[in-house]
Every structure is written in structure tokens, then in C-alpha cells.
Design an enzyme around this catalytic site. Structure first.
Site, PDB file in Angstrom:
ATOM      1  N   ASP A  45       0.181  -0.122  -8.978  1.00 48.50           N
ATOM      2  CA  ASP A  45      -0.167   1.301  -8.888  1.00 48.50           C
ATOM      3  C   ASP A  45       0.448   1.911  -7.626  1.00 48.50           C
ATOM      4  OD1 ASP A  45      -1.846   0.098  -7.061  1.00 48.50           O
ATOM      5  OD2 ASP A  45      -3.686   1.052  -7.779  1.00 48.50           O
ATOM      6  N   SER A  46       1.115   1.062  -6.826  1.00 54.32           N
ATOM      7  CA  SER A  46       1.920   1.576  -5.712  1.00 54.32           C
ATOM      8  C   SER A  46       3.014   2.501  -6.224  1.00 54.32           C
ATOM      9  CB  SER A  46       2.530   0.413  -4.915  1.00 54.32           C
ATOM     10  OG  SER A  46       3.213  -0.485  -5.771  1.00 54.32           O
ATOM     11  N   ASP A  84      -1.061  -3.257 -12.921  1.00 60.20           N
ATOM     12  CA  ASP A  84      -2.239  -2.835 -12.172  1.00 60.20           C
ATOM     13  C   ASP A  84      -3.105  -1.941 -13.036  1.00 60.20           C
ATOM     14  OD1 ASP A  84      -2.814  -3.748  -9.620  1.00 60.20           O
ATOM     15  OD2 ASP A  84      -1.319  -2.453  -8.674  1.00 60.20           O
ATOM     16  N   LYS A 113      -4.109  -6.621 -13.239  1.00 58.49           N
ATOM     17  CA  LYS A 113      -4.651  -6.886 -11.905  1.00 58.49           C
ATOM     18  C   LYS A 113      -5.654  -5.795 -11.574  1.00 58.49           C
ATOM     19  CE  LYS A 113      -2.163  -6.205  -7.948  1.00 58.49           C
ATOM     20  NZ  LYS A 113      -2.945  -5.162  -7.267  1.00 58.49           N
ATOM     21  N   GLU A 115      -8.712  -4.529  -8.422  1.00 63.02           N
ATOM     22  CA  GLU A 115      -9.137  -4.690  -7.029  1.00 63.02           C
ATOM     23  C   GLU A 115     -10.644  -4.881  -6.937  1.00 63.02           C
ATOM     24  OE1 GLU A 115      -7.724  -1.322  -4.777  1.00 63.02           O
ATOM     25  OE2 GLU A 115      -5.621  -1.685  -5.321  1.00 63.02           O
ATOM     26  N   GLU A 182      -4.360  -9.125   0.381  1.00 65.05           N
ATOM     27  CA  GLU A 182      -3.552  -8.118   1.083  1.00 65.05           C
ATOM     28  C   GLU A 182      -4.123  -7.842   2.473  1.00 65.05           C
ATOM     29  OE1 GLU A 182      -2.645  -4.582  -1.153  1.00 65.05           O
ATOM     30  OE2 GLU A 182      -1.715  -3.606   0.564  1.00 65.05           O
TER      31      GLU A 182
HETATM   32  O1  KIV Z   1       0.374  -1.871  -6.252  1.00 58.79           O
HETATM   33  C1  KIV Z   1       0.927  -2.763  -5.594  1.00 58.79           C
HETATM   34  O2  KIV Z   1       2.116  -2.706  -5.291  1.00 58.79           O
HETATM   35  C2  KIV Z   1       0.119  -3.897  -5.173  1.00 58.79           C
HETATM   36  C3  KIV Z   1       0.757  -4.889  -4.251  1.00 58.79           C
HETATM   37  C4  KIV Z   1       0.785  -4.352  -2.892  1.00 58.79           C
HETATM   38  C5  KIV Z   1       0.098  -6.198  -4.328  1.00 58.79           C
HETATM   39  O3  KIV Z   1      -1.006  -4.000  -5.547  1.00 58.79           O
END
Ligand code: KIV
Length: 291
Positions: A45-46, A84, A113, A115, A182
Site C-alpha cells: 500500500d506504499s 497489501d 499482508k 498490519e 518494520e
Molecule cells: O507497503 C509496503 O511497501 C510495505 C513494506 C514497507 C513492507 O508494507
């Protein structure tokens, strides 16, 4: 082609050769990652901050993520594609989380993934019950930026470090096949890695994890504005790109681009039939206008 990386392959990498994970958000970046032989591509989600220009990761939706997952999947990478789950896509109920994760799986992700620690156990269990593999994410969890008060290092005090280890144990108990750590002290990452039976994948968590992840744009130097301590730049792609586009602009302005060799040409026969002033009818019209 080398064998496709699967969730069991990743789980089995615990304690072996470190796993390599990078982010990718579209087909070209997925091809870069895959040609480099990475094990896991994270459609993170970055994307919100790295590609879409938002201030934080809270801005992307399941539809946004599915759009990027599908683009990555179209590159047909050998690497495992993990998507994500965006903020609020797994916080309301297990049922809602499964429905949202299914969108990402149908877009091409092999796993998702999310959090958070022990509080996420029911959601992780619901996803795994729906046959959707889950990667955990502990330490600095950017979707909690407002609750955390920023993007600082986590788990620095005894209690917080112990809670992190408990969270990791709870996630693995619920069935997570790997955990991202992280921005945590190296010592804490080492303890978590020793404690859990699945691979830990670190970002700003030191070298003792079972693998490492970096944001592709950071490691390529395509993102050159911020450089957290844990980012190692392996390229200067932003600078190289600015130089290339500047050279193009200079050539256009000077007339050096395009050259004759970069132009298409008529056959001699058709060129002769048109004459130096174009088709005879047009030439006659031009003559009448100037008469
Ligand atoms: O969204 C992302 O890029 C991440 C990484 C920093 C692990 O979750």
C-alpha cells in the site's frame, strides 16, 4: 524458467538463504523484480505514497490495490505475489476481510499482508479458513501513523519489545506464513526471529531476519527525496531519468531529434507522384491562393 515461488516455498525458507522481497506496483516494475530473481513481490500500500503522490498509505482502497495487483500479475512473475490489504479493509469483521482479500486474490495475489498483532488473530483465522495465506506486519505499521504519532522506530522499551514478540507468536499461532518486521531494533528482530517458526522479513530491522524487503523505488533511487537510515540505494535512476529527459528536450529544441533515420519515408515512386509541393490538387489550390 525457474520454479514458481509459492507460500510453502517461502515458509520453508526459515533459517535458510535470506528471502528477497521488493515492492512492485505495475507490470514493468514486476518484470524488473522478477528478472532480478527476487523471491517475493509485495504490491504494497506504499503505492499510495511512492506512486500516487499521497501523504500516507491510508488513502488507497481495495479497488486501487486490485488495479495494481492485476498489473503486476499480468507480468506473470515467478516470484510470489503478495498484496497489501489497505486500511479499513480488514478492520470491520472477518467476513468483510475475506470479501476484500478475495478481490485481491482474484486480481492475481497469492497471499495478502495485513498490519497488526494479537488483535488481528480472528481476522487472520477467517482469511486462512477461506484458504487465503496471510503475511503479518509488525513494528512500524504505517496504517497506524496517527495512532503512533509518526513513523518512528518501534519496540524500543522492554514492555514494547515483549509485546512485539507476543504479537508475532499470536500471528504465527493464527496461521501467518511469514511476518514483516518494520523499523524495530536489531536485537528485537533477532529475538522475534528466534521465537517464531516462520520467516521474518525485515525492513529497518537489521540483518538477523530470515529475509529483507525494500521499496523498489527507494533501492533504485527513483525516489530520491527521503532516505531513511535503512534504505540502501543501489541505483540513481531518478538522476539518470532526469538526465535522459533533459537530453531529449535539448535535442527537440535544437532540431537534433528526430533525425532522418528516425523518420518514415515514402517509396521513391509515391514521393515522385506527389511532387515537391505535395499532391497536384493541393499544389494547384496553393497556387490559386497566392495568385
Ligand atoms: O507497503 C509496503 O511497501 C510495505 C513494506 C514497507 C513492507 O508494507
Amino acid at each position: 524458467m525457474a520454479q514458481k515461488v509459492t507460500v510453502p516455498t517461502v515458509r520453508a525458507a526459515k533459517g535458510g538463504t535470506p528471502l528477497v522481497m521488493v515492492t512492485a506496483y505495475d507490470a514493468p516494475t514486476a518484470r524488473i523484480a522478477d528478472d532480478a530473481g527476487v523471491d517475493v513481490i509485495l504490491v504494497g500500500d506504499s503505492v499510495a505514497m511512492v506512486v500516487l503522490g499521497y501523504e500516507d498509505t491510508l488513502q488507497v482502497t481495495v479497488a486501487d490495490m486490485a488495479h495494481h495487483v492485476a498489473a503486476v500479475a499480468r507480468a506473470r512473475p515467478r516470484a510470489l505475489v503478495v498484496a497489501d490489504m489497505p486500511w479499513l479493509s480488514y478492520h470491520l469483521s472477518g467476513e468483510d476481510a475475506v470479501r476484500n482479500a478475495a478481490v485481491l486474490v482474484r486480481a492475481g495475489a497469492a497471499a495478502v499482508k495485513l498490519e497488526g498483532g494479537a488483535t488481528r488473530v480472528p481476522v487472520v483465522e477467517a482469511l486462512i479458513d477461506a484458504q487465503i495465506p496471510v503475511m503479518g506486519h509488525l513494528g512500524l505499521t504505517p496504517q497506524s501513523v496517527h495512532a503512533l504519532g509518526g513513523y518512528g522506530v518501534q519496540g524500543q522499551q522492554t514492555e514494547a519489545a515483549a509485546a512485539l514478540i507476543d504479537d508475532a507468536t499470536a500471528l504465527v499461532g493464527a496461521g501467518c506464513f511469514a511476518i514483516v518486521l518494520e523499523c524495530v531494533p536489531r536485537e528485537v528482530a533477532r529475538l522475534v526471529t528466534a521465537e517464531v517458526a516462520v520467516p521474518t522479513i525485515g525492513i529497518g530491522a537489521g540483518p538477523d531476519c530470515d529475509g529483507q524487503v525494500l521499496v523498489l523505488h527507494d533501492l533504485l533511487g527513483l525516489e530520491d527525496r527521503i532516505a531513511p537510515k535503512f534504505v540502501r540505494r543501489y541505483g540513481t535512476i531518478k538522476a539518470a531519468s532526469v538526465a535522459a529527459v533533459s537530453a531529449y528536450a535539448a535535442d527537440v529544441r535544437s532540431g537534433a531529434f528526430p533525425s532522418d533515420a528516425e523518420s518514415y519515408h515514402l517509396s521513391d515512386e509515391v514521393a515522385a507522384s506527389l511532387g515537391p509541393s505535395g499532391p497536384p490538387e493541393r499544389a494547384a489550390r496553393a497556387d490559386r491562393r497566392t495568385a
